[in-house]
Design an enzyme around this catalytic site. Structure first.
Site, PDB file in Angstrom:
ATOM      1  N   SER A 199       0.759  -1.252  -0.089  1.00  0.00           N
ATOM      2  CA  SER A 199       0.000  -0.069  -0.168  1.00  0.00           C
ATOM      3  C   SER A 199       0.745   1.208   0.019  1.00  0.00           C
ATOM      4  O   SER A 199       1.977   1.267   0.450  1.00  0.00           O
ATOM      5  CB  SER A 199      -0.961  -0.003   1.252  1.00  0.00           C
ATOM      6  OG  SER A 199      -1.421   1.532   1.448  1.00  0.00           O
TER       7      SER A 199
ATOM      8  N   TYR B 242      -2.429  -0.451  10.080  1.00  0.00           N
ATOM      9  CA  TYR B 242      -2.601  -0.859   8.595  1.00  0.00           C
ATOM     10  C   TYR B 242      -1.251  -0.812   7.887  1.00  0.00           C
ATOM     11  O   TYR B 242      -0.667  -1.698   7.360  1.00  0.00           O
ATOM     12  CB  TYR B 242      -3.715   0.125   8.106  1.00  0.00           C
ATOM     13  CG  TYR B 242      -3.869  -0.476   6.481  1.00  0.00           C
ATOM     14  CD1 TYR B 242      -4.247  -1.582   6.010  1.00  0.00           C
ATOM     15  CD2 TYR B 242      -3.376   0.533   5.408  1.00  0.00           C
ATOM     16  CE1 TYR B 242      -4.267  -1.858   4.740  1.00  0.00           C
ATOM     17  CE2 TYR B 242      -3.681   0.406   4.186  1.00  0.00           C
ATOM     18  CZ  TYR B 242      -3.969  -0.888   3.752  1.00  0.00           C
ATOM     19  OH  TYR B 242      -3.871  -1.113   2.314  1.00  0.00           O
TER      20      TYR B 242
END
Length: 363
Positions: A151, A176
């Site tokens: 990501s 995350y």
């Protein structure tokens, strides 16, 4: 393509985790149309992080593709990659040649309030995939290439823009992001120890039809349709590198076929067949401009009334914890190695989303 080994996907067994997810489902549809006489295996736990009905809709889109194309076979399994036995049994039964791990708990803000699910899915689940890849050579053949989702969040509060794959990324600002960086580290160690070719893809704000309803463009649409105001963080001074789903899927397909080459170093020992790529549009958009274009396309699609006044439905608010002010992908490496650069402009992409939204929710 530099130090790449070319993989022909025809007649291969390809495993896609997160098969009912936004990227996973679109990738499967692409593969079904592209790969001849192959077997595509999809696994997803169909959790209720967001509307399961949307996940089932994507699976129906896959089924429609299977029925309309003279294409590869597809099999879907409901299961959770955080369960080691599930993953082990899956690999033993199908012995995939290619693995694309897209199963993950997504969302920056959700990781602040629900950290446990990120550890289970993003760390334990990914470890189970790596372990199964390592053990796959016992079943004959073995995994030729593991591609996995990272990501843009790994760049954290990086002030150097655009973000380059060689940048220092050891200061995550959310759990995350930390799990995604951990995936890259785990993949590197397994590439080095067991000579498993792995490629991580740092996605930049993926959007499009049937996307994740927790993403800003989707929640904005829901609220505007209800006549509510939307909150624009950092007082509108956020920029995001929005990447249309078709560009993401095209990039993944190319990367799957170009596996890092197995080579020995000067000491005669194997170098890790490992790589990382950004996949982004390389054109960050101001969030205010983005929402303005979105509202215009929602009006054109008939989601919003023609008299809709966007200025009356926006609220500028401070930054939220875990967010970053700018994401901006340097995609030169992807372009150099694969001759590909995402190029769908924002208005075209949002028009596609708005038209889908009208058909799905209002027709």
């Amino acid at each position: 393509m530099g130090h790449k080994s070319r993989i022909i996907l025809n007649n291969k067994t390809i495993l896609i985790t997160g098969a009912a997810g936004f990227i996973g489902a679109n990738l499967i549809i692409k593969l079904l149309k592209h790969v001849e006489k192959g077997m595509i295996i999809g696994i997803d736990n169909l959790n209720d992080y967001y509307d399961v009905g949307l996940k089932r809709y994507r699976l129906k889109q896959i089924d429609s593709t299977v029925n309309s194309e003279a294409c590869s076979n597809f099999e879907f399994l409901q299961g959770d990659i955080s369960d080691s036995n599930t993953v082990q049994t899956l690999f033993q039964k199908y012995n995939p040649s290619i693995v694309v791990n897209l199963a993950a708990q997504a969302g920056v803000r959700y990781s602040i309030t629900n950290p446990d699910v990120y550890i289970n899915s993003n760390l334990i689940g990914f470890y189970n995939i790596l372990k199964a890849c390592r053990n796959s050579y016992q079943y004959g053949g073995g995994v030729e290439h593991l591609v996995y989702a990272s990501s843009s969040s790994v760049y954290g509060g990086n002030t150097k823009i655009p973000f380059n794959e060689t940048d220092f990324v050891d200061n995550p600002v959310s759990l995350y992001a930390a799990t995604k960086k951990s995936n890259e580290l785990l993949a590197h160690s397994y590439s080095k120890l067991y000579n498993i070719p792995t490629t991580g893809l740092r996605f930049f704000t993926v959007y499009g039809p049937a996307g994740r309803p927790d993403m800003a463009y989707f929640t904005f649409t829901d609220k505007l349709r209800k006549g509510e105001s939307i909150q624009i963080f950092n007082y509108g001074n956020c920029k995001r590198d929005f990447t249309f789903i078709d560009d993401i899927v095209e990039g993944i397909l190319l990367v799957i076929q170009g596996t890092p080459e197995k080579m020995n170093g000067a000491d005669g020992l194997p170098l890790p067949p490992y790589n990382i790529y950004n996949i982004g549009n390389s054109h960050p958009e101001n969030l205010l401009d983005f929402v303005g274009i979105l509202s215009e396309e929602l009006v054109k699609a008939g989601v919003l009334d023609s008299s809709f006044d966007f200025e009356c439905h926006r609220e500028l608010v401070p930054m939220q914890p875990g967010d970053v002010p700018v994401t901006y992908a340097d995609t030169h490496k992807l372009e150099k190695d694969f001759g590909f650069k995402p190029s769908t402009d924002l208005r075209t992409g949002l028009r596609s989303f708005a038209e889908w939204y009208k058909e799905y929710y209002m027709c």
